[in-house]
Scaffold this active site. Structure first.
Site, mmCIF file in Angstrom:
data_model
loop_
_atom_site.group_PDB
_atom_site.id
_atom_site.type_symbol
_atom_site.label_atom_id
_atom_site.label_comp_id
_atom_site.label_asym_id
_atom_site.label_seq_id
_atom_site.Cartn_x
_atom_site.Cartn_y
_atom_site.Cartn_z
ATOM 1 N N ASP A 521 0.860 -1.174 0.000
ATOM 2 C CA ASP A 521 0.000 0.000 0.000
ATOM 3 C C ASP A 521 0.901 1.230 0.000
ATOM 4 O OD1 ASP A 521 -2.382 1.520 0.253
ATOM 5 O OD2 ASP A 521 -2.010 1.715 2.402
ATOM 6 N N ASP A 720 -1.466 -0.991 5.953
ATOM 7 C CA ASP A 720 -1.661 -0.504 7.324
ATOM 8 C C ASP A 720 -3.066 -0.020 7.614
ATOM 9 O OD1 ASP A 720 -1.750 1.881 5.855
ATOM 10 O OD2 ASP A 720 -0.905 3.028 7.527
ATOM 11 N N ASP A 724 -7.073 -2.274 3.814
ATOM 12 C CA ASP A 724 -6.135 -3.334 3.425
ATOM 13 C C ASP A 724 -6.486 -4.686 4.060
ATOM 14 O OD1 ASP A 724 -4.528 -1.505 1.998
ATOM 15 O OD2 ASP A 724 -3.528 -0.890 3.846
#
Length: 844
Positions: A521, A720, A724
């Site tokens: 990410d 995080d 996700d």
């Protein structure tokens, strides 16, 4: 007088009977609100009684399930109370409670936790829940248990609710483990003491020592080990030999042989007699094997239970109550499950949005990072969509509920995480794979030894044959089998924690050693995850400190995160910041006001156009900043362009070196982010990332992993945010930044405490070393025993007259355990530092 904690104190409650007299209370049986029967509110007849409702939604809920709303239980005394005429009612944490008298109500309101705590805890099994084996989905049962094929604990099917309660098998196994520990330790000391010079056996005498071992080992084998024997039996019935087959045979043979040797020592030939004419027994082997296996099972079950906390963390994002606006304009807090599609709800500043819906009134900024991963809040006005679980930053909103219950985006994320966790098969133990071949071989050797010695053995041949066969089964059950994997995992997790790498279970380590593709990410993983002032561009006639001071003074009146970044940046650069007056926020454009008597405006091109401020001179600078992934805002002072300030989410200082190290380790890196394409492209190109995917929603990231899996890739996902979580659970290995959302941490198998990507390289090194260590441990667990099997079968007796001594068997078992423990402890000295960073001795 009634105290309704959801709507405040009712100073003048109306009391009505069904006929309209004022000698009773008429209450909505669904929500508990008092209703005036003469006010034309919805009503319904059921069982010969007329019920009145505050709104059409409560009326509809009653008609669907009327019996559920007829009576309530007084939480204090347990009496049944008619919900529609209850005089005594209060709310606590959004839930309504009915009482038979004012005395019970007063007791409850004084100490509600006393009576709520007395209610029975959630049952560990939800009615109607079915359970399946992750490795054998064809196995479906109505209650928890073990898989008849592989012996694994069954997993619940369906989407968890967060109220399932503790794992009953973990509770049971933990109790059996501690009982086994208490009884096995003295048995082990008594049996093995002579080998290290302990004189206990001499003090009490050989015969009494055997009886003490029998008394202590019997509860361990006949009570604690029952689940193991049950699984071993199922493995025989289903013709699927596994670790449980081996344990059941070994423990059963050791105990049965020892019992016979204790009760009838005279039937054994002199070759099997030890000191004092007693026959050696294996009570310590049976008890210790059971204890060590329980240790491994408890560690595994605890790791698997922790995966369920990811679901609970997701469910905690949704508020427990919603503030519903009734038709008469009154407002009250209700349990979230009572919200119906079409209800009007109030979302106050700082509240989480309860369900998916649309804004009817108000204006605010909403933090939607749980969905998009984008750190900047989104402005919401009338007609805009709201997502349940997102956070209202400032301003009050009135919304219409449209998707409730399982239809909300948050519920869909929960379902994706749950399905991903179930579909991912737990680690297939190497012990089981070895046992698949080892068990039939051992049984065959025992049978052959019995047949051969029964025909050709010395007299008494039958006794000789039985002892030889049992000896084979005893020596074949390795005492260290239960420690082989847990010891490596315990040591590896401790070593990883020292380096800031937290490992949830063995599965994550095994899979990460084989990963070839890493998805990362952007926000919070590659970048810091919060906006920071990066650039100040000054027009002619203005100084940087002057421009920054004016901009920061104006933005101090705003609650927007971009404003916080500008104010913080101004403070760090020593700008003079004062209070602004006549502050006004213009939705979608910017802010304006007066600072020290000067008119100041900060915003986009549209706002500058409204004020008649030309921006063409700085357009090239603005385009350059945006191409670097920064948000550029113009500043006008007294109707003249004064310059620009730029805000961005900066890349972490350690990211570039970590990306290089990961490339060198053979990983292909893909960046998947919910941010816009321009910003994502700027970050990807700067870091040399192999592939970039922008504007990704939670389901998009999970779909990307499914796409890569279809192409044969082994995928790790590092992220995080809440958005996700489904991808972290679906990936072969999920890696969470410890600085991010709790749900991301719970969904992942590996967590990096400092959110440093160098931790991924450390984790990969640790994973490979741990799997190698487990394989070595399994070798030590089996090798001594495998070598002892032929001797136990008597192959050396015709040539050398040598039979397997009980002391040799005990030594082999002990040596295998010592070897496993010593080998596992080697992981404590494993070096995990990357070539791109100095070695550190810091403990995290």
């Amino acid at each position: 007088m009634e105290h309704d904690h959801g709507r405040g104190h009712l100073a003048d409650e109306q009391r009505h009977s069904e006929s309209g007299a004022v000698d009773g209370v008429v209450r909505d049986p669904v929500c508990g609100m008092t209703v005036d029967p003469q006010a034309g509110k919805p009503r319904a007849e059921h069982g010969g009684h007329v019920y009145h409702f505050c709104s059409q939604s409560c009326h509809n809920r009653f008609l669907k399930e009327p019996d559920a709303y007829l009576e309530a239980t007084d939480p204090v005394c347990g009496m049944k109370v008619d919900r529609s005429t209850a005089k005594h009612f209060t709310r606590h944490e959004g839930k309504g409670y009915y009482f038979c008298s004012s005395g019970c109500q007063d007791k409850f309101e004084a100490k509600p936790e006393t009576y709520l705590g007395a209610r029975p805890a959630a049952e560990p099994m939800v009615v109607g829940t079915q359970y399946t084996c992750p490795m054998h989905p064809e196995i479906v049962r109505d209650k928890p248990g073990s898989c008849p094929i592989c012996g694994m604990a069954l997993e619940p099917m369906g989407v968890p609710t967060g109220d399932e309660g503790p794992n009953p098998e973990l509770i049971d196994f933990t109790r059996r483990f501690w009982v086994s520990v208490v009884l096995s330790v003295p048995v082990f000391i008594l049996a093995m003491g002579p080998m290290v010079g302990l004189p206990f056996r001499e003090w009490i005498g050989e015969r009494l020592a055997v009886w003490i071992e029998f008394a202590l080992a019997t509860p361990v084998v006949l009570w604690a080990a029952l689940p193991f024997f049950r699984r071993g039996y199922e493995s025989f019935v289903n013709k699927s030999p596994n670790m449980w087959t081996l344990i059941a045979i070994g423990v059963g043979a050791a105990y049965a042989y020892s019992v016979v040797a204790t009760l009838f020592p005279g039937i054994f030939p002199h070759q099997f007699r030890g000191h004092g004419g007693t026959v050696p027994v294996y009570f310590e082997a049976a008890a210790v094997i059971v204890t060590l296996v329980f240790l491994g099972q408890v560690l595994e079950l605890r790791a698997r239970e922790r995966t369920g906390s990811a679901i609970r963390a997701l469910l905690d994002l949704a508020p427990k109550t919603a503030r519903r606006i009734a038709e008469d304009g009154s407002e009250a807090d209700f349990p979230l499950e009572d919200v119906q599609s079409g209800d009007r709800l109030r979302v106050r500043p700082g509240d989480s949005v309860p369900v998916d819906g649309t804004v009817l009134e108000g204006r605010s900024s909403v933090d939607e990072s749980m969905i998009s991963g984008e750190p900047l809040p989104v402005e919401k006005t009338e007609g805009d969509a709201l997502t349940g679980g997102t956070l209202n930053k400032n301003g009050s909103l009135v919304m219409r509920a449209e998707k409730v219950g399982k239809d909300t985006m948050l519920s869909q994320i929960v379902e994706m995480v749950a399905k991903a966790q179930r579909s991912r098969a737990p680690i297939q133990g190497l012990a089981d794979r070895v046992s698949y071949y080892f068990v039939p071989t051992v049984v065959l050797v025992a049978i052959l030894a019995f047949i051969v010695w029964a025909i050709f053995g010395p007299e008494p041949s039958m006794t000789f044959a039985i002892v030889s066969a049992v000896s084979v089964l005893i020596i074949a059950c390795p005492c260290a089998l239960g420690l082989a994997t847990p010891m490596s995992i315990m040591t590896a997790t401790g070593r990883g924690a020292q380096a800031g790498v937290l490992i949830k279970d063995a599965e994550a380590l095994e899979r990460f050693a084989k990963v070839d593709t890493l998805i990362v990410d952007k926000t919070g993983t590659l970048t810091e995850g919060r906006p920071t002032l990066t650039d100040v561009v000054v027009a002619e006639g203005f100084r940087e400190d002057e421009l920054l001071g004016l901009a920061a003074s104006l933005e101090r009146g705003s609650e927007h995160p971009l404003a916080e970044a500008i104010v913080e940046g101004g403070e760090k650069r020593g700008a003079s910041i004062v209070d602004a007056t006549d502050f006004e926020a213009v939705t979608g454009k910017g802010v304006q006001g007066k600072v020290s008597g000067r008119s100041v405006a900060l915003g986009n091109v549209a706002m500058m156009g409204d004020l008649g401020v030309a921006t063409e001179a700085m357009k090239p600078h603005a385009d350059e900043l945006r191409s670097d992934g920064k948000t550029a805002m113009f500043v006008a002072v007294d109707g003249k362009l004064a310059g620009m300030v730029a805000v961005a989410d900066p890349i972490k200082a350690t990211t570039a070196a970590a990306i290089r190290a990961l490339h060198e380790s053979g990983l292909r890196i893909i960046m998947a982010t919910g941010d816009n394409e321009r910003t994502a492209m700027a970050v990807a190109s700067r870091l040399g990332i192999d592939e970039m995917r922008a504007d990704m929603l939670p389901e998009s990231k999970k779909a990307l992993i499914d796409e890569l899996h279809a192409k044969g890739a082994s995928v790790a996902m590092a992220g995080d945010g809440v958005n996700d979580a489904p991808a972290l659970a679906a990936a072969d290995v999920g890696i969470a930044m410890g600085t991010g959302a709790d749900v991301a941490v719970e969904s992942a198998g590996i967590t990096l405490v400092k959110g440093d990507l160098n931790g991924i390289v450390r984790a990969r090194t640790l994973a490979k070393a741990t799997i190698r260590n487990i394989k070595q441990n399994l070798f030590f667990a089996f090798v001594y025993n495998a070598l002892g099997v032929p001797v136990a079968a008597g192959v050396l007796y015709p040539v050398l007259g040598v039979l397997l001594s009980p002391m040799v068997a005990a030594a082999a078992m002990s040596l295998s355990s010592v070897s496993v423990i010593a080998n596992s402890l080697r992981l404590r000295g494993l070096r995990l530092d990357t070539p791109h960073q100095p070695r550190t001795r810091e403990r995290v």
